[in-house]
Design a protein around this motif. Structure first.
Motif, PDB file in Angstrom:
ATOM      1  N   THR A 196       0.805  -1.229   0.000  1.00  0.00           N
ATOM      2  CA  THR A 196       0.000   0.000   0.000  1.00  0.00           C
ATOM      3  C   THR A 196       0.834   1.273   0.000  1.00  0.00           C
ATOM      4  N   SER A 197       2.119   1.211   0.349  1.00  0.00           N
ATOM      5  CA  SER A 197       2.910   2.437   0.475  1.00  0.00           C
ATOM      6  C   SER A 197       3.840   2.679  -0.710  1.00  0.00           C
ATOM      7  N   ALA A 198       3.968   1.708  -1.605  1.00  0.00           N
ATOM      8  CA  ALA A 198       4.858   1.868  -2.755  1.00  0.00           C
ATOM      9  C   ALA A 198       4.392   0.952  -3.873  1.00  0.00           C
ATOM     10  N   TYR A 232       3.434   8.536   4.578  1.00  0.00           N
ATOM     11  CA  TYR A 232       3.952   9.255   3.408  1.00  0.00           C
ATOM     12  C   TYR A 232       3.841   8.475   2.103  1.00  0.00           C
ATOM     13  N   GLY A 233       3.499   7.211   2.163  1.00  0.00           N
ATOM     14  CA  GLY A 233       3.371   6.424   0.945  1.00  0.00           C
ATOM     15  C   GLY A 233       1.997   6.572   0.321  1.00  0.00           C
ATOM     16  N   ARG A 234       1.939   7.226  -0.840  1.00  0.00           N
ATOM     17  CA  ARG A 234       0.694   7.381  -1.612  1.00  0.00           C
ATOM     18  C   ARG A 234       1.034   7.083  -3.078  1.00  0.00           C
ATOM     19  N   PRO A 235       1.241   5.799  -3.400  1.00  0.00           N
ATOM     20  CA  PRO A 235       1.790   5.469  -4.719  1.00  0.00           C
ATOM     21  C   PRO A 235       0.944   5.910  -5.896  1.00  0.00           C
ATOM     22  N   THR A 236      -0.380   5.959  -5.753  1.00  0.00           N
ATOM     23  CA  THR A 236      -1.202   6.401  -6.883  1.00  0.00           C
ATOM     24  C   THR A 236      -0.987   7.874  -7.198  1.00  0.00           C
ATOM     25  N   ARG A 237      -0.372   8.608  -6.262  1.00  0.00           N
ATOM     26  CA  ARG A 237      -0.037  10.019  -6.495  1.00  0.00           C
ATOM     27  C   ARG A 237       1.452  10.208  -6.797  1.00  0.00           C
ATOM     28  N   GLY A 238       2.156   9.106  -6.992  1.00  0.00           N
ATOM     29  CA  GLY A 238       3.588   9.196  -7.272  1.00  0.00           C
ATOM     30  C   GLY A 238       4.438   9.401  -6.035  1.00  0.00           C
ATOM     31  N   LEU A 239       3.863   9.129  -4.865  1.00  0.00           N
ATOM     32  CA  LEU A 239       4.582   9.259  -3.598  1.00  0.00           C
ATOM     33  C   LEU A 239       4.780   7.854  -3.018  1.00  0.00           C
ATOM     34  N   HIS A 280      17.004   2.027 -12.219  1.00  0.00           N
ATOM     35  CA  HIS A 280      15.746   1.375 -12.595  1.00  0.00           C
ATOM     36  C   HIS A 280      14.605   2.386 -12.624  1.00  0.00           C
ATOM     37  N   VAL A 281      14.551   3.251 -11.639  1.00  0.00           N
ATOM     38  CA  VAL A 281      13.492   4.263 -11.602  1.00  0.00           C
ATOM     39  C   VAL A 281      13.630   5.219 -12.779  1.00  0.00           C
ATOM     40  N   GLU A 282      14.855   5.564 -13.114  1.00  0.00           N
ATOM     41  CA  GLU A 282      15.071   6.447 -14.269  1.00  0.00           C
ATOM     42  C   GLU A 282      14.558   5.809 -15.557  1.00  0.00           C
ATOM     43  N   ASP A 283      14.748   4.499 -15.675  1.00  0.00           N
ATOM     44  CA  ASP A 283      14.343   3.800 -16.895  1.00  0.00           C
ATOM     45  C   ASP A 283      12.849   3.488 -16.929  1.00  0.00           C
ATOM     46  N   PHE A 284      12.270   3.167 -15.755  1.00  0.00           N
ATOM     47  CA  PHE A 284      10.902   2.668 -15.741  1.00  0.00           C
ATOM     48  C   PHE A 284       9.982   3.431 -14.790  1.00  0.00           C
ATOM     49  N   GLY A 285      10.453   4.556 -14.281  1.00  0.00           N
ATOM     50  CA  GLY A 285       9.714   5.264 -13.247  1.00  0.00           C
ATOM     51  C   GLY A 285       8.321   5.697 -13.649  1.00  0.00           C
ATOM     52  N   ALA A 286       8.111   5.953 -14.931  1.00  0.00           N
ATOM     53  CA  ALA A 286       6.795   6.410 -15.376  1.00  0.00           C
ATOM     54  C   ALA A 286       5.711   5.378 -15.111  1.00  0.00           C
ATOM     55  N   TYR A 287       6.118   4.112 -14.947  1.00  0.00           N
ATOM     56  CA  TYR A 287       5.123   3.045 -14.747  1.00  0.00           C
ATOM     57  C   TYR A 287       4.847   2.757 -13.273  1.00  0.00           C
ATOM     58  N   LEU A 288       5.647   3.324 -12.389  1.00  0.00           N
ATOM     59  CA  LEU A 288       5.515   2.969 -10.983  1.00  0.00           C
ATOM     60  C   LEU A 288       4.147   3.283 -10.391  1.00  0.00           C
ATOM     61  N   PRO A 289       3.570   4.472 -10.613  1.00  0.00           N
ATOM     62  CA  PRO A 289       2.268   4.743  -9.994  1.00  0.00           C
ATOM     63  C   PRO A 289       1.186   3.757 -10.432  1.00  0.00           C
ATOM     64  N   LEU A 290       1.300   3.224 -11.646  1.00  0.00           N
ATOM     65  CA  LEU A 290       0.297   2.308 -12.156  1.00  0.00           C
ATOM     66  C   LEU A 290       0.448   0.911 -11.559  1.00  0.00           C
ATOM     67  N   ALA A 291       1.619   0.664 -10.927  1.00  0.00           N
ATOM     68  CA  ALA A 291       1.895  -0.690 -10.451  1.00  0.00           C
ATOM     69  C   ALA A 291       1.523  -0.888  -8.993  1.00  0.00           C
ATOM     70  N   ALA A 292       0.962   0.117  -8.368  1.00  0.00           N
ATOM     71  CA  ALA A 292       0.640  -0.019  -6.933  1.00  0.00           C
ATOM     72  C   ALA A 292      -0.415  -1.090  -6.741  1.00  0.00           C
ATOM     73  N   GLU A 293      -0.251  -1.845  -5.667  1.00  0.00           N
ATOM     74  CA  GLU A 293      -1.214  -2.901  -5.365  1.00  0.00           C
ATOM     75  C   GLU A 293      -2.318  -2.356  -4.453  1.00  0.00           C
TER      76      GLU A 293
END
Length: 293
Positions: A196-198, A232-239, A280-293
Motif C-alpha cells: 500500500t505504500s509503494a 507518506y506512501g501514496r503510490p497512486t499520487r507518485g509518492l 531502474h526508476v530512471e528507466d521505468f519510473g513512469a510506470y511505478l504509480p500504475l503498479a501499486a497494489e
C-alpha cells in the motif's frame, strides 16, 4: 526540554544537486543523549542505547553523493520516536493530564513503544518514575513536529522536481530476528505496508537487487513499515515509501556497539544498491504509480 540545553535535534545532508527522485530518512540512529534525560533514566548510558538503529545514517551516507538528501535524527529513539503518531502516549508515564486527542490505547503504547517510549527493549524500563507531561508535549512541539515538517518539505520538493518521490526509511533490526514460522534470519527486510505504500514493482526490484548482492531478503515480515512509511506512501499520487531494515549482526557488535570489519563493505553494497535502484526508476519510473497494489 525541561532543562536549558543547546543541541541540534536533526539535520539534512544535502547533495550538491539533487539528481534522483529519492529522499532518505534515518529517524532512529540518533545518538545524542542529553544529560538531563540520562538523569531521568534508570538505565546506564550503554543499556539505554538498545533501541538505537546503530550507525544507520552512516551506512546510507552515500545517498548524498548519489544525488539524494538524507534526513537524520540526532535525538535518540529512546527520547522521542518520530516513527509514531504525534501523540501515542501512555498516561501511566506522566504527572498531569494528556490532551484529549492523545492516542492512549494503540498497540504500540501498550507495548511501551509510543511516541515517548517507556521501554528500550522487553522489560527494560527507561524512566525512574513519572515525569511532567509538559516535558513529553514539549518534545513533540520542538522536535517531532519540525522533523516531520522538514521531511514533508523534502518529499514535496522532490515530487515537484521529478514528478514523483521515493522515500527510503532506513532502519536496523536485532541480529536474532527470525522470519515468522522459520529459523531463517534475513539480512534485509523491505517493508511497503503490504503493497500500500509503494508500487509493487519498486518493492520487487529492491528485493531483487539486494539478493543479487548476496543478501537474504524478506518482504514485510516481520516488519512491514511504521507510521512514516504508512503516512507518506501514496503510490497512486507518485509518492512511494519503502522501509529498509538491516540486520545489525552484519555490521556491529550488539554487545559492545563497535563496528565490525564488514561495515565498509556493507556501506559500499548499499551505495551499489541505491545507484541500481535509481537507474531502474530512471528507466521505468513512469510506470511505478500504475503498479501499486
Amino acid at each position: 526540554m525541561g532543562e536549558a540545553v543547546e543541541w541540534e535535534f536533526f539535520e539534512v545532508l544535502e547533495p550538491a544537486s539533487q539528481r534522483i527522485p529519492f529522499v532518505f530518512n534515518s529517524p532512529h540512529s540518533g545518538r545524542h543523549y542529553p544529560q538531563f534525560f540520562l538523569d531521568q533514566s534508570r538505565l546506564d548510558p550503554h543499556s539505554i542505547r538498545r533501541s538505537e538503529d546503530h550507525f544507520v545514517d552512516e551506512l546510507f551516507r552515500s545517498a548524498t553523493f548519489l544525488g539524494a538528501p538524507l534526513l537524520r535524527a540526532h535525538f535518540p529513539r529512546a527520547f522521542l520516536d518520530v516513527n509514531r503518531e504525534p501523540y501515542e502516549l501512555d498516561p501511566r508515564m506522566f504527572d498531569g493530564a494528556l490532551p484529549p486527542h492523545a492516542n492512549i490505547s494503540s498497540m504500540r503504547v501498550a507495548g511501551g513503544l509510543g511516541t515517548v517510549p517507556r521501554l528500550v527493549a522487553e522489560n527494560m524500563e527507561i524512566y525512574r518514575g513519572r515525569f511532567p507531561v509538559e516535558q513529553a508535549l514539549e518534545r513533540i512541539e520542538t522536535i517531532y513536529k519540525p522533523y516531520h515538517a522538514t521531511l514533508r518539505k523534502l518529499i514535496a520538493r522532490t515530487h515537484v522536481e521529478f514528478g514523483m518521490s521515493i522515500l527510503i526509511d532506513c532502519h536496523s533490526m536485532p541480529g536474532n530476528v527470525h522470519l515468522p514460522g522459520s529459523g531463517h534470519r534475513p539480512d534485509f527486510i523491505i517493508g511497503d505496508r503490504y503493497g500500500t505504500s509503494a508500487a509493487a514493482e519498486l518493492s520487487r526490484v529492491a528485493v531483487e537487487l539486494l539478493e543479487q548482492l548476496g543478501y537474504a531478503v524478506a518482504r514485510n515480515k516481520p516488519y512491514a513499515g511504521g507510521f512514516i512509511t504508512e503516512h507518506y506512501g501514496r503510490p497512486t499520487r507518485g509518492l512511494h515509501a519503502l522501509q529498509i531494515e538491516i540486520n545489525r549482526g552484519l555490521y556491529v557488535d550488539e554487545a559492545t556497539l563497535i563496528k565490525k570489519p564488514g561495515f565498509a563493505a556493507l556501506e559500499a553494497d548499499l551505495a551499489t544498491f541505491i545507484a541500481a535502484l535509481a537507474r531502474h526508476v530512471e528507466d521505468f519510473g513512469a510506470y511505478l504509480p500504475l503498479a501499486a497494489e
